[in-house]
Design an enzyme around this catalytic site. Structure first.
Site, mmCIF file in Angstrom:
data_model
loop_
_atom_site.group_PDB
_atom_site.id
_atom_site.type_symbol
_atom_site.label_atom_id
_atom_site.label_comp_id
_atom_site.label_asym_id
_atom_site.label_seq_id
_atom_site.Cartn_x
_atom_site.Cartn_y
_atom_site.Cartn_z
ATOM 1 N N ARG A 82 -2.945 25.158 0.479
ATOM 2 C CA ARG A 82 -3.356 25.283 1.883
ATOM 3 C C ARG A 82 -2.780 24.127 2.708
ATOM 4 N NH1 ARG A 82 -7.739 26.953 -1.206
ATOM 5 N NH2 ARG A 82 -8.472 29.074 -0.772
ATOM 6 N N GLY A 87 -4.785 35.689 16.918
ATOM 7 C CA GLY A 87 -4.076 35.983 15.679
ATOM 8 C C GLY A 87 -4.483 37.372 15.219
ATOM 9 N N VAL A 98 -10.625 29.873 11.373
ATOM 10 C CA VAL A 98 -10.363 30.532 10.094
ATOM 11 C C VAL A 98 -9.048 30.018 9.497
ATOM 12 C CG1 VAL A 98 -9.944 32.768 8.948
ATOM 13 C CG2 VAL A 98 -11.639 32.611 10.777
ATOM 14 N N THR A 99 -8.114 29.634 10.370
ATOM 15 C CA THR A 99 -6.791 29.190 9.933
ATOM 16 C C THR A 99 -6.885 28.028 8.937
ATOM 17 O OG1 THR A 99 -5.962 29.805 12.113
ATOM 18 C CG2 THR A 99 -4.534 28.403 10.779
ATOM 19 N N ASP A 141 -16.490 31.496 0.170
ATOM 20 C CA ASP A 141 -16.528 30.883 -1.161
ATOM 21 C C ASP A 141 -17.828 31.256 -1.881
ATOM 22 O OD1 ASP A 141 -14.041 29.691 -0.750
ATOM 23 O OD2 ASP A 141 -14.920 27.926 0.185
ATOM 24 N N ARG A 143 -3.592 39.918 9.367
ATOM 25 C CA ARG A 143 -4.463 40.679 8.472
ATOM 26 C C ARG A 143 -5.932 40.317 8.641
ATOM 27 N NH1 ARG A 143 -0.893 42.067 3.168
ATOM 28 N NH2 ARG A 143 0.291 40.167 3.358
ATOM 29 N N HIS A 167 -12.751 23.707 1.840
ATOM 30 C CA HIS A 167 -12.214 24.980 1.391
ATOM 31 C C HIS A 167 -10.946 24.672 0.611
ATOM 32 C CE1 HIS A 167 -11.621 29.197 1.303
ATOM 33 N NE2 HIS A 167 -10.558 29.212 2.064
ATOM 34 N N ASP A 191 -2.173 37.933 20.149
ATOM 35 C CA ASP A 191 -1.134 37.463 19.222
ATOM 36 C C ASP A 191 0.095 37.094 20.047
ATOM 37 O OD1 ASP A 191 -0.941 37.844 15.891
ATOM 38 O OD2 ASP A 191 0.990 37.574 16.904
ATOM 39 N N ASN A 210 0.529 24.927 11.248
ATOM 40 C CA ASN A 210 -0.717 25.524 11.732
ATOM 41 C C ASN A 210 -1.455 24.617 12.711
ATOM 42 O OD1 ASN A 210 -0.148 27.823 10.374
ATOM 43 N ND2 ASN A 210 -1.727 27.602 8.802
ATOM 44 N N ARG A 238 -17.591 34.820 -3.045
ATOM 45 C CA ARG A 238 -16.767 34.939 -4.263
ATOM 46 C C ARG A 238 -17.567 34.542 -5.496
ATOM 47 N NH1 ARG A 238 -11.214 32.672 -1.451
ATOM 48 N NH2 ARG A 238 -10.405 34.737 -0.891
ATOM 49 N N GLY A 297 -7.309 38.722 11.274
ATOM 50 C CA GLY A 297 -7.731 38.977 12.651
ATOM 51 C C GLY A 297 -7.970 40.450 12.928
HETATM 52 P P1 NAI Z 1 -1.157 36.841 8.963
HETATM 53 O O1 NAI Z 1 0.196 36.264 8.774
HETATM 54 O O2 NAI Z 1 -1.423 38.245 8.576
HETATM 55 O O3 NAI Z 1 -1.587 36.672 10.501
HETATM 56 C C1 NAI Z 1 -1.374 35.526 11.247
HETATM 57 C C2 NAI Z 1 -1.075 35.972 12.677
HETATM 58 O O4 NAI Z 1 -1.024 34.818 13.531
HETATM 59 C C3 NAI Z 1 0.269 36.690 12.831
HETATM 60 O O5 NAI Z 1 0.061 37.968 13.403
HETATM 61 C C4 NAI Z 1 1.050 35.785 13.768
HETATM 62 O O6 NAI Z 1 1.911 36.490 14.652
HETATM 63 C C5 NAI Z 1 -0.068 35.102 14.525
HETATM 64 N N1 NAI Z 1 0.336 33.893 15.222
HETATM 65 C C6 NAI Z 1 1.200 32.927 14.813
HETATM 66 N N2 NAI Z 1 1.315 31.980 15.758
HETATM 67 C C7 NAI Z 1 0.499 32.340 16.769
HETATM 68 C C8 NAI Z 1 0.187 31.766 18.026
HETATM 69 N N3 NAI Z 1 0.743 30.610 18.420
HETATM 70 N N4 NAI Z 1 -0.672 32.413 18.831
HETATM 71 C C9 NAI Z 1 -1.237 33.576 18.450
HETATM 72 N N5 NAI Z 1 -0.982 34.159 17.266
HETATM 73 C C10 NAI Z 1 -0.120 33.556 16.448
HETATM 74 O O7 NAI Z 1 -2.168 35.853 8.194
HETATM 75 P P2 NAI Z 1 -3.680 36.149 7.741
HETATM 76 O O8 NAI Z 1 -3.681 36.657 6.364
HETATM 77 O O9 NAI Z 1 -4.355 36.915 8.815
HETATM 78 O O10 NAI Z 1 -4.258 34.652 7.701
HETATM 79 C C11 NAI Z 1 -4.428 33.924 8.895
HETATM 80 C C12 NAI Z 1 -4.850 32.481 8.601
HETATM 81 O O11 NAI Z 1 -6.164 32.482 8.051
HETATM 82 C C13 NAI Z 1 -3.969 31.753 7.581
HETATM 83 O O12 NAI Z 1 -3.810 30.408 7.975
HETATM 84 C C14 NAI Z 1 -4.771 31.835 6.306
HETATM 85 O O13 NAI Z 1 -4.451 30.814 5.394
HETATM 86 C C15 NAI Z 1 -6.168 31.686 6.868
HETATM 87 N N6 NAI Z 1 -7.236 32.167 5.996
HETATM 88 C C16 NAI Z 1 -8.362 31.392 5.903
HETATM 89 C C17 NAI Z 1 -9.433 31.780 5.139
HETATM 90 C C18 NAI Z 1 -10.654 30.921 5.100
HETATM 91 O O14 NAI Z 1 -11.495 31.084 4.225
HETATM 92 N N7 NAI Z 1 -10.846 30.009 6.024
HETATM 93 C C19 NAI Z 1 -9.402 33.022 4.369
HETATM 94 C C20 NAI Z 1 -8.214 33.816 4.590
HETATM 95 C C21 NAI Z 1 -7.168 33.375 5.378
#
Ligand code: NAI
Length: 306
Positions: free
Chosen positions: A86, A7, A116-117, A146, A10, A173, A31, A93, A149, A12
């Site tokens: 979430r 991934g 992380v997802t 968390d 942002r 979370h 990705d 997801n 923050r 990643g």
């Molecule tokens: P984003 O939308 O910027 O990036 C997600 C990426 O995953 C995209 O580039 C997309 O093309 C890619 N993707 C989708 N399906 C895929 C697959 N089958 N194989 C490979 N890549 C694939 O999202 P962002 O902001 O980077 O967030 C990513 C995840 O992390 C989200 O689920 C978000 O909720 C979660 N997150 C979790 C946090 C935590 O504390 N655990 C904190 C921040 C985000």
């Protein structure tokens, strides 16, 4: 050392930047979008002369490039938009995470897996099941973020350096997370001696909804700088076998009467992953809050599988 980040969104891509610019590991960025991880990798490779490091970054759509990773971090999937919880991300997801885990594990069967997802605790469980890895080699990133923050909000409130503040956040979370102010200190001085209860409660609430606060401000995505920093810290602790005590989503086997679920706990992280879960003396209401987290996560696991 080699870290594969699945991934290249942002979180990643920011994680990849942190890992190479802090000279922690080489990175393979994967990705499904063609060209995008390759472009980001090239951009990061071109920054190396200015940032002064020799780390390698590969961008790819092919898991073959991830072979023999020491750590695989999964950030692939959808992020929240305003009005979404979430849990709204659950089914989509789950598919993405299980698929990514299987493909990555074929190439790195003994890796350490960091999820992380979102929804984080559910995805960590599903990935663990799909991975076939021992429980100590699978964990979720949430507690470090968390706790960071909570640390930031306390620092803003008291006007003291963030580096002197230690916070403890358990559970899942999400809105049910269990910050434990009793175990928070400013350089050893209990937080409860420095703030009155209503102020602490206000900061606890802000911590619980910290992710949502940013989603509502940004409107176009969710937080990624602090999430990337938090994941990077976990990678560093593992790769450098630091035995750091960090809150991570770890597999529970009877702790606080909870079984067969991943929840945020203070864990000792080293080269084998979660080397120990530290046991705290919790009050009955804190234990009840944790059980409630566990029940909710379990329901969501069932729903994701339904
Ligand atoms: P984003 O939308 O910027 O990036 C997600 C990426 O995953 C995209 O580039 C997309 O093309 C890619 N993707 C989708 N399906 C895929 C697959 N089958 N194989 C490979 N890549 C694939 O999202 P962002 O902001 O980077 O967030 C990513 C995840 O992390 C989200 O689920 C978000 O909720 C979660 N997150 C979790 C946090 C935590 O504390 N655990 C904190 C921040 C985000």
């Amino acid at each position: 050392a080699r870290v594969s980040v699945i991934g290249a969104g942002r979180v990643g891509s920011t994680l990849a930047q942190r890992l190479v610019e802090k000279n922690i590991a080489d990175v393979v960025l994967v990705d499904i979008v063609e060209g995008m991880p390759q472009g980001i990798a090239l951009d990061l490779m071109e920054a190396r002369g200015v940032e002064r490091h020799d780390r390698q970054i590969i961008g790819t759509n092919d898991y073959a490039d991830t072979s023999n990773s020491d750590i695989v971090v999964i950030t692939a999937g959808l992020a929240r938009k305003p009005g979404m919880s979430r849990e709204d991300l659950l089914k989509t997801n789950a598919k993405i995470v299980v698929d990514a885990t299987k493909k990555a594990l074929e190439r790195s069967p003994n890796t350490i897996l960091i999820l992380v997802t979102n929804p984080l605790d559910v995805m960590t469980y599903l990935a663990w099941e799909a991975s076939g890895l021992p429980t100590q080699r699978v964990m979720g990133m949430a507690g470090v973020l968390d706790a960071a923050r909570f640390q930031a909000f306390i620092s803003m409130e008291l006007g003291v350096s963030i580096q002197d503040i230690h916070t403890m956040v358990l559970g899942n979370h999400g809105d049910l997370m269990v910050p434990i102010p009793r175990y928070c200190t400013v350089n050893g001085v209990p937080l409860t001696e420095l703030m009155d209860t209503p102020t602490i409660e206000r900061l606890v609430d802000r911590t619980r909804t910290g992710g949502t606060e940013i989603v509502n401000l940004m409107k176009t995505g969710s937080a990624y700088f602090a999430p990337a920093s938090s994941t990077c810290l976990m990678c560093e602790a593992i790769l450098q076998n630091q035995s750091r005590v960090l809150p991570v989503a770890a597999y529970l086997q009877g702790e606080y009467g909870i079984n067969d679920v991943f929840l945020g706990m203070p864990c000792q992280l080293g080269s084998n992953g979660v080397e120990k879960i530290l046991k705290l003396d919790l009050t009955d209401s804190e234990k009840a809050a944790l059980s409630h987290c566990a029940d909710t996560v379990r329901e969501n696991i069932d729903q994701a599988k339904a």
